[in-house]
Scaffold this motif. Structure first.
Motif, short mmCIF file in Angstrom:
data_model
loop_
_atom_site.label_atom_id
_atom_site.label_comp_id
_atom_site.label_asym_id
_atom_site.label_seq_id
_atom_site.Cartn_x
_atom_site.Cartn_y
_atom_site.Cartn_z
N LEU A 110 20.22 -23.18 30.33
CA LEU A 110 19.35 -22.05 30.61
C LEU A 110 18.15 -22.09 29.67
N GLY A 111 16.96 -21.92 30.21
CA GLY A 111 15.75 -21.91 29.40
C GLY A 111 15.12 -23.26 29.15
N THR A 112 15.73 -24.34 29.67
CA THR A 112 15.16 -25.67 29.51
C THR A 112 13.78 -25.72 30.16
N ILE A 113 12.84 -26.34 29.47
CA ILE A 113 11.48 -26.45 29.98
C ILE A 113 11.38 -27.71 30.84
N VAL A 114 11.03 -27.51 32.11
CA VAL A 114 10.92 -28.60 33.08
C VAL A 114 9.49 -28.64 33.60
N SER A 115 8.84 -29.80 33.47
CA SER A 115 7.51 -29.95 34.05
C SER A 115 7.65 -30.60 35.42
N GLY A 116 6.97 -30.00 36.37
CA GLY A 116 6.86 -30.57 37.70
C GLY A 116 5.40 -30.81 37.97
N PHE A 117 5.02 -30.81 39.23
CA PHE A 117 3.61 -30.89 39.59
C PHE A 117 3.45 -30.34 40.99
N LEU A 118 2.27 -29.82 41.26
CA LEU A 118 1.95 -29.32 42.59
C LEU A 118 1.27 -30.47 43.34
N PRO A 119 1.67 -30.69 44.60
CA PRO A 119 1.26 -31.92 45.29
C PRO A 119 -0.23 -32.01 45.56
N ILE A 120 -0.76 -33.23 45.35
CA ILE A 120 -2.10 -33.57 45.80
C ILE A 120 -1.97 -34.81 46.68
N ASP B 38 -5.10 -19.08 30.31
CA ASP B 38 -4.33 -18.04 29.62
C ASP B 38 -2.82 -18.31 29.65
N ALA B 39 -2.37 -19.28 30.44
CA ALA B 39 -0.94 -19.61 30.52
C ALA B 39 -0.50 -20.32 29.24
N ALA B 40 0.75 -20.10 28.87
CA ALA B 40 1.32 -20.75 27.69
C ALA B 40 1.38 -22.25 27.88
N ILE B 41 1.09 -23.01 26.82
CA ILE B 41 1.25 -24.46 26.84
C ILE B 41 2.63 -24.78 26.31
N LEU B 42 3.41 -25.53 27.11
CA LEU B 42 4.80 -25.81 26.79
C LEU B 42 5.01 -27.31 26.57
N ASP B 43 6.07 -27.64 25.84
CA ASP B 43 6.49 -29.02 25.65
C ASP B 43 7.72 -29.28 26.52
N PRO B 44 7.56 -30.04 27.61
CA PRO B 44 8.68 -30.25 28.53
C PRO B 44 9.84 -31.00 27.90
N GLU B 45 11.04 -30.60 28.30
CA GLU B 45 12.27 -31.29 27.90
C GLU B 45 12.72 -32.24 29.01
N ILE B 46 12.39 -31.88 30.24
CA ILE B 46 12.61 -32.74 31.41
C ILE B 46 11.27 -32.81 32.13
N MET B 47 10.86 -34.02 32.47
CA MET B 47 9.58 -34.20 33.16
C MET B 47 9.80 -34.87 34.52
N LEU B 48 9.29 -34.24 35.57
CA LEU B 48 9.24 -34.84 36.89
C LEU B 48 7.89 -35.54 36.97
N VAL B 49 7.93 -36.86 37.04
CA VAL B 49 6.74 -37.68 36.82
C VAL B 49 6.24 -38.28 38.12
N PRO B 50 4.99 -38.00 38.50
CA PRO B 50 4.44 -38.65 39.69
C PRO B 50 4.16 -40.12 39.39
N LEU B 51 4.12 -40.94 40.44
CA LEU B 51 3.88 -42.36 40.24
C LEU B 51 3.40 -43.00 41.53
N SER B 52 2.90 -44.21 41.41
CA SER B 52 2.47 -44.93 42.61
C SER B 52 3.49 -45.97 43.04
N ALA B 53 4.24 -46.54 42.07
CA ALA B 53 5.25 -47.56 42.40
C ALA B 53 6.31 -47.56 41.31
N PHE B 54 7.51 -48.04 41.68
CA PHE B 54 8.62 -48.14 40.72
C PHE B 54 9.49 -49.30 41.11
N ASP B 55 10.35 -49.73 40.17
CA ASP B 55 11.32 -50.77 40.50
C ASP B 55 12.72 -50.31 40.13
N ALA B 56 13.71 -51.14 40.44
CA ALA B 56 15.12 -50.77 40.26
C ALA B 56 15.54 -50.73 38.80
#
Length: 195
Positions: free
Chosen positions: A45-55, A110-128
């Motif tokens: 509870l209270g964990t800071i998670v960064s996501g992103f809004l889609p572009i 005016d929004a608080a700046i937070l330090d994420p503990e879990i980050m949902l990271v956008p990307l263009s490519a990834f591997d196994a």
């Protein structure tokens, strides 16, 4: 071909494949991501998670972020301050969204700046292996490095569609590997902390 040139080629190919997914299919694939990870990612509870809004043709993480919020996560999204720097502003329910640079929207200054503990990271490519290719600006690599310099070690979950997987991402010294990857097919783990 250098690692940088190969990354640029893979980035262009995989983003073109992502762009080719029809909008309605992207929406259903994004909902599948929320189903796969909505309960599977463990956090207190209270964990800071960064996501992103889609572009552009990115996955829409709003359903997943909503599920995390119901479970007690404190949400934030990136805001681009300049060509080198992103910060993560708190995404409070009902707060207005403003232009935050490079076609993105998010909470205002005016929004608080937070330090994420879990980050949902956008990307263009990834591997196994959990290696990723970003969008080329290095914003996330630098943001993660800054967090680590503060003694923080955010857990990194890459967000992509299956069509963005490649056989091998050439790793460079500044690259940071993912702990997991979330696609419409499921959540794949590269580290044992999740769950």
């Amino acid at each position: 071909m250098t690692a940088k040139e190969l990354k640029a080629q893979l980035r262009n190919e995989r983003l073109s494949a992502r762009d080719a997914i029809p909008a309605e299919k992207r929406a259903s694939k994004s909902l599948a991501m929320a189903e796969h990870a909505g309960e599977a990612v463990g956090f207190a509870l209270g964990t800071i998670v960064s996501g992103f809004l889609p572009i552009r043709s990115e996955a829409d993480l709003r359903p997943l972020m909503a599920r995390f919020a119901v479970r007690g996560a404190r949400l934030c999204v990136p805001a681009i301050l300049d060509r080198q720097t992103i910060v993560f502003r708190e995404l409070a329910e009902g707060a207005p969204l403003v232009d935050t640079g490079f076609g993105t929207v998010g909470p205002g200054t005016d929004a608080a700046i937070l330090d994420p503990e879990i980050m949902l990271v956008p990307l263009s490519a990834f591997d196994a292996r959990g290696h990723r290719i970003g969008y080329g600006a290095g914003h996330y690599d630098r943001a993660i490095s800054r967090l680590r310099q503060k003694g923080l070690h955010p857990k990194l979950i890459g967000i992509a569609f299956d069509c963005q997987e490649v056989a091998h991402v050439p790793a460079e010294p500044h690259d940071i590997s993912l702990d997991a990857i979330l696609t419409e097919s499921g959540l794949r783990f590269f580290a044992s902390w999740i769950g």
